[in-house]
Write an enzyme that holds these catalytic residues in place. Structure first.
Site, PDB file in Angstrom:
ATOM      1  NE  ARG A  48     -12.702  22.488  43.600  1.00 21.60           N
ATOM      2  CZ  ARG A  48     -12.116  23.399  44.361  1.00 21.60           C
ATOM      3  NH1 ARG A  48     -11.116  23.043  45.156  1.00 21.60           N
ATOM      4  NH2 ARG A  48     -12.491  24.659  44.335  1.00 21.60           N
ATOM      5  CE1 TYR A 100     -23.719  -0.840  39.755  1.00 20.93           C
ATOM      6  CE2 TYR A 100     -23.728   1.511  40.252  1.00 20.93           C
ATOM      7  CZ  TYR A 100     -23.118   0.264  40.322  1.00 20.93           C
ATOM      8  OH  TYR A 100     -21.912   0.142  40.954  1.00 20.93           O
ATOM      9  CG  ASP A 171     -26.368   4.661  33.783  1.00 19.85           C
ATOM     10  OD1 ASP A 171     -25.516   4.470  32.898  1.00 19.85           O
ATOM     11  OD2 ASP A 171     -26.185   4.334  34.970  1.00 19.85           O
ATOM     12  CE  LYS A 196     -18.988  -0.391  35.343  1.00 17.93           C
ATOM     13  NZ  LYS A 196     -18.961   0.755  36.237  1.00 17.93           N
TER      14      LYS A 196
END
Length: 392
Positions: A48, A100, A171, A196
């Site tokens: 992690r 978004y 973004d 994406k």
């Protein structure tokens, strides 16, 4: 068209294995790592906190964005959430009114809980932005081109207006670092949904935040470990593999988009097209200056309303009705009922999201197939429109 840092993208992780000389990077699935000795941890101790495979991806993305460093997260939304951890309690955020849908939902929910104050502003309106920034602002959130209307704002001008005390975040999901590098325009942080274009194959969900300074990168790393939103090693490996074909994929995305755009401009079923590459687009000049190309996303308004939309999406073979974007496959989306469904009807209207708005993510298939698909779907949509008119 110029795509920057092509060599970096292609060679991301290649020939970095000093132990066995593997050409492609090894996958480190181990959740933990042995200490060298008592009280002597190695570079990695728990996955992690740090993982060699994930770090390769972070380093490649940082170089592509000309950043000092960054963090790879489990999803694009966890990347957005990570940014909010850098803010003081009850911070004030200025965000675009057409951001978004997931970002809109997160900011709105945190606002309602009293954890931050958010003002949604039309960032293409200079007077509105000026007014919004008069009050104390901790975070300026920028999305350009916007989702789904492809509005373009001047990143450099907005960052200059905000000033050095404001955390400026862009973004960059819609373009990827191949087509835009916000840090070079004045941003402090760049956010990606790596799901994406960066991964590009619609088989991994992920995100990233890249930082202008080493100090910001260290803060991001600390918080990502603290709240446990770092990406899994295997997801990182797949995304790294996708990144190596980003530039060659993007070239085909763009070539297909140009042909589809020309087709839509002449089709009688199309009422209006939203694409910054069009000279009459309000943000065309800005996009030409700050982007390396106008991108492979476009939206258009269809004649005939909701019934015509239903007919269009039900008569397509190569364009799949699905959310997300940036994969090798072509997708069609109805923002009002899909990506932006979390927005109240009034908020949708204010953002310009109409019931007849369609968004396309143009893939890399044979363009003749895509054009034939659209021709059939659009023609059927207009037959439906005529039939509805006769019934009325």
């Amino acid at each position: 068209m110029t795509i920057l840092n092509e060599t970096t993208a292609v060679r991301a992780g290649i020939d970095c294995d000093g132990l066995h000389g593997a050409v492609t990077p090894p996958l480190y699935l181990s959740s933990n790592y042995a200490f060298a000795d008592f009280n002597q941890p190695r570079k990695y101790d728990y996955s992690r906190s740090g993982n060699p495979t994930r770090d390769l991806l972070a380093e490649a993305l940082a170089e592509l964005e000309q950043a000092a460093g960054g963090v790879v997260t489990s999803t694009g939304m966890s990347a957005v959430l990570l940014v909010t951890q850098l803010l003081p309690n009850q911070a004030r955020v200025v965000a675009p009114h057409d951001c978004y849908g997931g970002t809109f939902r997160l900011f709105t929910t945190l606002h309602e809980k009293g954890q931050l104050q958010v003002d949604f502003v039309d960032q293409s309106d200079a007077a509105a932005v000026h007014q919004a920034l008069q009050d104390r602002t901790d975070l300026l959130w920028i999305e350009t081109p916007s989702n789904p209307l492809l509005r373009v704002v001047d990143v450099h001008a907005l960052c200059e207006k905000a000033g050095p005390e404001v955390l400026k975040v862009v973004d960059n999901t819609f373009l990827s670092p191949a087509l835009q590098q916000p840090i070079t325009l004045g941003a402090d942080l760049v956010v990606h949904s790596t799901t994406k274009y960066i991964n590009g194959h619609s088989d991994v969900v992920g995100g990233a935040v890249l930082a202008k300074t080493a100090e910001l990168a260290e803060q991001l790393t600390w918080w990502a470990n603290c709240i446990g939103i770092t990406a899994a090693p295997f997801d990182s490996l797949l995304t790294l593999r996708g990144l190596r074909t980003l530039n060659v994929r993007m070239k085909q995305h763009l070539e297909n988009t140009e042909q589809i755009l020309a087709f839509l401009q002449l089709h009688p079923a199309v009422e209006k097209i939203h694409y910054p590459g069009l000279e009459d687009h309000p943000g065309h000049a800005i996009a030409a200056r700050q982007q390396h190309h106008f991108g492979a996303m476009l939206s258009f308004e269809l004649k005939g309303g909701t019934e015509a939309v239903k007919s269009l999406v039900n008569n397509l073979k190569y364009f799949t009705l699905a959310e997300s974007l940036g994969g090798v496959e072509s997708l069609i989306c109805h923002p009002a009922t899909m990506t932006h469904a979390a927005m109240a009807p009034q908020a949708q209207r204010e953002a310009g999201i109409k019931d007849n708005l369609i968004r396309l993510s143009v893939g890399i298939e044979q363009v003749d197939d895509l054009l034939a698909d659209l021709e059939l779907g659009l023609s059927r949509s207009q037959i439906q429109t005529v039939q509805q008119a006769v019934i009325k």
